[in-house]
Design a protein around this motif. Structure first.
Motif, mmCIF file in Angstrom:
data_model
loop_
_atom_site.group_PDB
_atom_site.id
_atom_site.type_symbol
_atom_site.label_atom_id
_atom_site.label_comp_id
_atom_site.label_asym_id
_atom_site.label_seq_id
_atom_site.Cartn_x
_atom_site.Cartn_y
_atom_site.Cartn_z
ATOM 1 N N ASN A 45 0.805 -1.224 0.000
ATOM 2 C CA ASN A 45 0.000 0.000 0.000
ATOM 3 C C ASN A 45 0.841 1.278 0.000
ATOM 4 O OD1 ASN A 45 -2.528 -1.336 0.095
ATOM 5 N ND2 ASN A 45 -2.134 -1.795 2.247
ATOM 6 N N LYS A 46 2.173 1.129 0.085
ATOM 7 C CA LYS A 46 3.092 2.279 0.113
ATOM 8 C C LYS A 46 2.752 3.226 1.261
ATOM 9 C CE LYS A 46 4.946 1.015 -3.847
ATOM 10 N NZ LYS A 46 5.713 -0.177 -3.781
ATOM 11 N N GLU A 47 2.609 2.651 2.474
ATOM 12 C CA GLU A 47 2.259 3.424 3.663
ATOM 13 C C GLU A 47 3.194 3.086 4.815
ATOM 14 O OE1 GLU A 47 -2.550 3.844 3.384
ATOM 15 O OE2 GLU A 47 -1.751 2.046 4.310
ATOM 16 N N THR A 48 3.420 4.078 5.664
ATOM 17 C CA THR A 48 4.128 3.858 6.910
ATOM 18 C C THR A 48 3.092 3.442 7.948
ATOM 19 O OG1 THR A 48 5.730 5.559 6.328
ATOM 20 C CG2 THR A 48 5.627 4.917 8.644
ATOM 21 N N ILE A 49 3.342 2.322 8.616
ATOM 22 C CA ILE A 49 2.406 1.793 9.605
ATOM 23 C C ILE A 49 3.020 1.930 10.996
ATOM 24 C CG2 ILE A 49 1.094 -0.230 10.360
ATOM 25 C CD1 ILE A 49 0.276 0.824 7.594
ATOM 26 N N ALA A 50 2.329 2.643 11.871
ATOM 27 C CA ALA A 50 2.736 2.785 13.270
ATOM 28 C C ALA A 50 1.910 1.814 14.100
ATOM 29 C CB ALA A 50 2.521 4.208 13.748
ATOM 30 N N GLN A 51 2.584 1.118 15.021
ATOM 31 C CA GLN A 51 1.909 0.156 15.892
ATOM 32 C C GLN A 51 2.177 0.522 17.341
ATOM 33 O OE1 GLN A 51 3.944 -3.325 14.479
ATOM 34 N NE2 GLN A 51 2.248 -3.848 13.124
ATOM 35 N N GLY A 52 1.152 0.375 18.177
ATOM 36 C CA GLY A 52 1.304 0.721 19.579
ATOM 37 C C GLY A 52 0.349 -0.047 20.468
ATOM 38 N N MET A 53 0.285 0.398 21.715
ATOM 39 C CA MET A 53 -0.471 -0.311 22.736
ATOM 40 C C MET A 53 -1.931 0.125 22.854
ATOM 41 S SD MET A 53 1.755 -2.367 23.467
ATOM 42 C CE MET A 53 0.798 -3.282 24.642
ATOM 43 N N GLY A 54 -2.330 1.076 22.055
ATOM 44 C CA GLY A 54 -3.721 1.501 22.080
ATOM 45 C C GLY A 54 -3.912 2.749 21.243
ATOM 46 N N GLU A 55 -5.148 3.121 21.059
ATOM 47 C CA GLU A 55 -5.471 4.285 20.242
ATOM 48 C C GLU A 55 -4.878 5.558 20.834
ATOM 49 O OE1 GLU A 55 -9.410 6.383 18.324
ATOM 50 O OE2 GLU A 55 -9.583 4.379 19.166
ATOM 51 N N LEU A 56 -4.965 5.718 22.145
ATOM 52 C CA LEU A 56 -4.421 6.905 22.800
ATOM 53 C C LEU A 56 -2.904 6.969 22.625
ATOM 54 C CD1 LEU A 56 -4.851 9.420 24.511
ATOM 55 C CD2 LEU A 56 -4.657 7.967 26.549
ATOM 56 N N HIS A 57 -2.233 5.858 22.745
ATOM 57 C CA HIS A 57 -0.785 5.761 22.568
ATOM 58 C C HIS A 57 -0.387 6.313 21.200
ATOM 59 C CE1 HIS A 57 2.933 2.930 22.325
ATOM 60 N NE2 HIS A 57 3.270 4.042 22.951
ATOM 61 N N LEU A 58 -1.056 5.877 20.153
ATOM 62 C CA LEU A 58 -0.740 6.324 18.799
ATOM 63 C C LEU A 58 -1.180 7.775 18.571
ATOM 64 C CD1 LEU A 58 -1.609 3.141 16.726
ATOM 65 C CD2 LEU A 58 0.623 3.911 17.543
ATOM 66 N N ASP A 59 -2.301 8.178 19.160
ATOM 67 C CA ASP A 59 -2.756 9.560 19.028
ATOM 68 C C ASP A 59 -1.758 10.542 19.639
ATOM 69 O OD1 ASP A 59 -5.066 9.057 17.618
ATOM 70 O OD2 ASP A 59 -6.370 9.094 19.386
ATOM 71 N N ILE A 60 -1.194 10.176 20.773
ATOM 72 C CA ILE A 60 -0.214 11.050 21.424
ATOM 73 C C ILE A 60 0.998 11.231 20.525
ATOM 74 C CG2 ILE A 60 1.433 11.204 23.336
ATOM 75 C CD1 ILE A 60 -0.800 9.927 25.089
ATOM 76 N N TYR A 61 1.519 10.152 19.979
ATOM 77 C CA TYR A 61 2.689 10.259 19.104
ATOM 78 C C TYR A 61 2.360 11.041 17.831
ATOM 79 C CZ TYR A 61 5.677 7.268 21.909
ATOM 80 O OH TYR A 61 6.460 6.759 22.907
ATOM 81 N N SER A 62 1.197 10.860 17.271
ATOM 82 C CA SER A 62 0.843 11.611 16.064
ATOM 83 C C SER A 62 0.681 13.094 16.367
ATOM 84 C CB SER A 62 -0.405 11.040 15.405
ATOM 85 O OG SER A 62 -1.534 11.199 16.206
ATOM 86 N N GLN A 63 0.141 13.432 17.524
ATOM 87 C CA GLN A 63 0.013 14.837 17.920
ATOM 88 C C GLN A 63 1.386 15.470 18.140
ATOM 89 O OE1 GLN A 63 -2.604 16.882 18.040
ATOM 90 N NE2 GLN A 63 -3.839 15.216 17.230
ATOM 91 N N VAL A 64 2.295 14.735 18.769
ATOM 92 C CA VAL A 64 3.654 15.251 18.981
ATOM 93 C C VAL A 64 4.331 15.499 17.635
ATOM 94 C CG1 VAL A 64 5.945 14.683 19.876
ATOM 95 C CG2 VAL A 64 3.914 14.228 21.267
ATOM 96 N N LEU A 65 4.167 14.592 16.692
ATOM 97 C CA LEU A 65 4.752 14.800 15.368
ATOM 98 C C LEU A 65 4.154 16.028 14.680
ATOM 99 C CD1 LEU A 65 4.957 11.143 14.015
ATOM 100 C CD2 LEU A 65 6.877 12.682 14.437
ATOM 101 N N ARG A 66 2.878 16.231 14.835
ATOM 102 C CA ARG A 66 2.236 17.399 14.201
ATOM 103 C C ARG A 66 2.743 18.710 14.779
ATOM 104 N NH1 ARG A 66 -3.254 14.827 14.808
ATOM 105 N NH2 ARG A 66 -3.355 13.521 12.971
ATOM 106 N N THR A 67 2.922 18.765 16.089
ATOM 107 C CA THR A 67 3.300 20.024 16.724
ATOM 108 C C THR A 67 4.794 20.323 16.649
ATOM 109 O OG1 THR A 67 3.463 18.962 18.889
ATOM 110 C CG2 THR A 67 1.359 19.988 18.316
ATOM 111 N N ARG A 68 5.620 19.292 16.525
ATOM 112 C CA ARG A 68 7.068 19.506 16.498
ATOM 113 C C ARG A 68 7.649 19.594 15.098
ATOM 114 N NH1 ARG A 68 9.418 15.763 21.364
ATOM 115 N NH2 ARG A 68 8.257 16.777 23.027
ATOM 116 N N THR A 69 6.870 19.328 14.078
ATOM 117 C CA THR A 69 7.401 19.395 12.709
ATOM 118 C C THR A 69 6.901 20.621 12.001
ATOM 119 O OG1 THR A 69 5.635 17.988 11.871
ATOM 120 C CG2 THR A 69 7.714 16.927 12.430
#
Length: 69
Positions: A45-69
Motif C-alpha cells: 500500500n506504500k504506507e508507513t504503519i505505526a503500531q502501539g499499545m492503544g489508540e491513545l498511545h498512537l494519538d499522542i505520538y501523532s500529535q507530537v509529530l504534528r506540533t514539532r514538525t
C-alpha cells in the motif's frame, strides 16, 4: 524485560512533503525511546504503519509529530 506486542496499528504520514525529514527523525526518536512503539513500511500500500499499545498511545505520538514538525 518483557515487551508486549503492539495491539493496534494505523497508517501515518507527514502532512507535507517538506516535513519528511523531521517526520523521520521523530519516528526514529520514538522507536528508540519506547519499545512498545513500532513502525514498519507496507510495500503493498506504500504506507508507513505505526503500531502501539492503544489508540491513545498512537494519538499522542501523532500529535507530537504534528506540533514539532
Amino acid at each position: 524485560m518483557f515487551v508486549p506486542e503492539p495491539v493496534i496499528a494505523m497508517s501515518i504520514k507527514p502532512a507535507r512533503s517538506a516535513d519528511i525529514e523531521n517526520f523521520s527523525k521523530g519516528i526514529a526518536r520514538f522507536t528508540k525511546e519506547d519499545p512498545t512503539f513500532k513502525v514498519s513500511w507496507d510495500e503493498e500500500n506504500k504506507e508507513t504503519i505505526a503500531q502501539g499499545m492503544g489508540e491513545l498511545h498512537l494519538d499522542i505520538y501523532s500529535q507530537v509529530l504534528r506540533t514539532r514538525t
